[in-house]
Design an enzyme around this catalytic site. Sequence first.
Site, PDB file in Angstrom:
ATOM      1  N   HIS A  88      38.518  49.638  36.741  1.00 50.18           N
ATOM      2  CA  HIS A  88      37.457  48.635  36.827  1.00 50.18           C
ATOM      3  C   HIS A  88      36.225  49.165  36.114  1.00 50.18           C
ATOM      4  O   HIS A  88      35.847  50.318  36.286  1.00 50.18           O
ATOM      5  CB  HIS A  88      37.107  48.342  38.296  1.00 50.18           C
ATOM      6  CG  HIS A  88      35.990  47.339  38.420  1.00 50.18           C
ATOM      7  ND1 HIS A  88      36.195  45.981  38.312  1.00 50.18           N
ATOM      8  CD2 HIS A  88      34.654  47.498  38.597  1.00 50.18           C
ATOM      9  CE1 HIS A  88      35.038  45.349  38.426  1.00 50.18           C
ATOM     10  NE2 HIS A  88      34.089  46.246  38.607  1.00 50.18           N
ATOM     11  N   ASP A 167      34.654  37.210  49.468  1.00 54.14           N
ATOM     12  CA  ASP A 167      33.798  37.736  48.400  1.00 54.14           C
ATOM     13  C   ASP A 167      33.411  36.634  47.437  1.00 54.14           C
ATOM     14  O   ASP A 167      32.285  36.583  46.956  1.00 54.14           O
ATOM     15  CB  ASP A 167      34.502  38.869  47.646  1.00 54.14           C
ATOM     16  CG  ASP A 167      33.690  39.280  46.426  1.00 54.14           C
ATOM     17  OD1 ASP A 167      32.562  39.758  46.630  1.00 54.14           O
ATOM     18  OD2 ASP A 167      34.139  39.076  45.290  1.00 54.14           O
ATOM     19  N   ARG A 174      25.059  35.076  46.670  1.00 54.27           N
ATOM     20  CA  ARG A 174      24.158  36.155  46.226  1.00 54.27           C
ATOM     21  C   ARG A 174      23.564  35.841  44.864  1.00 54.27           C
ATOM     22  O   ARG A 174      22.402  36.134  44.592  1.00 54.27           O
ATOM     23  CB  ARG A 174      24.926  37.484  46.163  1.00 54.27           C
ATOM     24  CG  ARG A 174      25.247  38.044  47.535  1.00 54.27           C
ATOM     25  CD  ARG A 174      26.284  39.139  47.424  1.00 54.27           C
ATOM     26  NE  ARG A 174      25.899  40.174  46.498  1.00 54.27           N
ATOM     27  CZ  ARG A 174      26.748  40.913  45.784  1.00 54.27           C
ATOM     28  NH1 ARG A 174      28.057  40.728  45.897  1.00 54.27           N
ATOM     29  NH2 ARG A 174      26.318  41.833  44.960  1.00 54.27           N
ATOM     30  N   SER A 189      31.937  44.193  47.376  1.00 58.21           N
ATOM     31  CA  SER A 189      32.473  43.083  46.589  1.00 58.21           C
ATOM     32  C   SER A 189      33.553  43.584  45.618  1.00 58.21           C
ATOM     33  O   SER A 189      34.671  43.063  45.571  1.00 58.21           O
ATOM     34  CB  SER A 189      31.307  42.428  45.824  1.00 58.21           C
ATOM     35  OG  SER A 189      31.781  41.568  44.830  1.00 58.21           O
ATOM     36  N   LYS A 193      38.163  43.518  46.300  1.00 59.99           N
ATOM     37  CA  LYS A 193      39.148  42.948  45.375  1.00 59.99           C
ATOM     38  C   LYS A 193      40.107  44.031  44.874  1.00 59.99           C
ATOM     39  O   LYS A 193      41.308  43.813  44.768  1.00 59.99           O
ATOM     40  CB  LYS A 193      38.421  42.288  44.191  1.00 59.99           C
ATOM     41  CG  LYS A 193      37.731  40.987  44.590  1.00 59.99           C
ATOM     42  CD  LYS A 193      36.843  40.440  43.499  1.00 59.99           C
ATOM     43  CE  LYS A 193      35.569  41.205  43.373  1.00 59.99           C
ATOM     44  NZ  LYS A 193      34.457  40.574  42.691  1.00 59.99           N
TER      45      LYS A 193
END
Length: 430
Positions: A88, A167, A174, A189, A193
């Site tokens: 990520h 999320d 948000r 968040s 995932k």
Amino acid sequence: MSAVEPFDAVQVIAIKRDGGELSTSQIDWIVEAYVRGVVADYQMSALTMAILLQGMTRREIRDLTLAMIASGERMSFADLGRVTSDKHSTGGVGDKITLPLAPLVASYGVAVPQLSGRGLGHTGGTLDKLESIPGWHAEVSNEAMFEQLRTVGAVVCAAGAGLAPADKKLYALRDVTGTVEAIPLIASSIMSKKIAEGAGSLILDVKFGSGAFMTRFDKAKELAKTMVALGNDAGVTTRALLTDMNVPLGFAIGNANEVAESVEVLAGGGPSDVVELTLALAREMLDMSGLHDVDPAENLANGRAMDAWRAMIAAQGGDPDAAMPVARESDVVRAPRSGYLAELDARGVGVAAWRLGAGRTRQDDRIDHSAGILLHAKPGDWLDAGQPVMTLNTGDPARFARAYESLDGAWRIGDAAPEARPIVVERITS
Ligand code: URA
């Protein structure tokens, strides 16, 4: 509110507002009740603002992450018969690393299930880039994903709606309440995932600098440490590299041009910074997968990573040999005098590419895959007066003016070469 609810949202908000610590059952309840619609958006936005201002303990962040995971499905690759590893990035300008990285790691037999997103704002999205390839589709069923992991070893696709739906709802809230920039909320968040995705290991590319989501190094490091702890606590071997995003990665910023640059890397060439970061991340993924003494540069040089790329693109309907979209309009920016390229600001260049049509402002905007910027020099390179610094590409010439506004002050010619900066600045393993 129904009489059977175990807590009261106002009471939970007030605890955090006053700097208190929420219990596991209070966190579990508020997330579950928010998804159920019992806790209203205005109450959740008050709580997220209280979290932004007061922070959360490690234990609270872990509970929040687990509650968001529990709101949806959890994938498992236990039956795949292959070790799995995931990556990520917190996002940056010209960040196309997933494209060469996933097939490179897969070429060593490690399965890479890469659920990716689309771009919003000045940082691009991996799926948008791959959609430049004629025929390629991002939507893949869970069954097809498993099959592709078995046969090809890598899949880059859109996350289904079933992963961490809490999320999704919270992130949208948000976004419109000024509460995106809270480390406990960002970490939970992203990691909800990633943990729900179920890969055995995870490498995080956490960027800092002008083109990153977290501009400050200390904040990026805090985010990285929080996420690494969350992953390891949840049984996913997790490491992070803190990487510099003050300058765009590579020479291509956009979509089709970033795919072309990634293919150059897979062919054994490509820009040195893109190659360096791809190899650094690949080494971590291979090492966490038990392949400790492998030099991933070998499979870039011998064509195996390219074979995996071609198979990965074809498995999702894409033609790896198809011509890529080409922009109708181009404009070249030239050096006003001779000197070194002393500065090239990632954010200014990223926003300019976005304004040329490479990115979107709203989730449903259409991308111009041919739009973007091709750099001809990077900081430290010498330019003679009149030599091209960059080429701006777009399908709509009306977009040039706003792109130039963003480039104003974003680059500078100087008499001295700036100090070379490393891409990977720190490695976090716990
Ligand atoms: N990306 C996410 O998925 N969540 C955040 O909160 C920030 C970036």
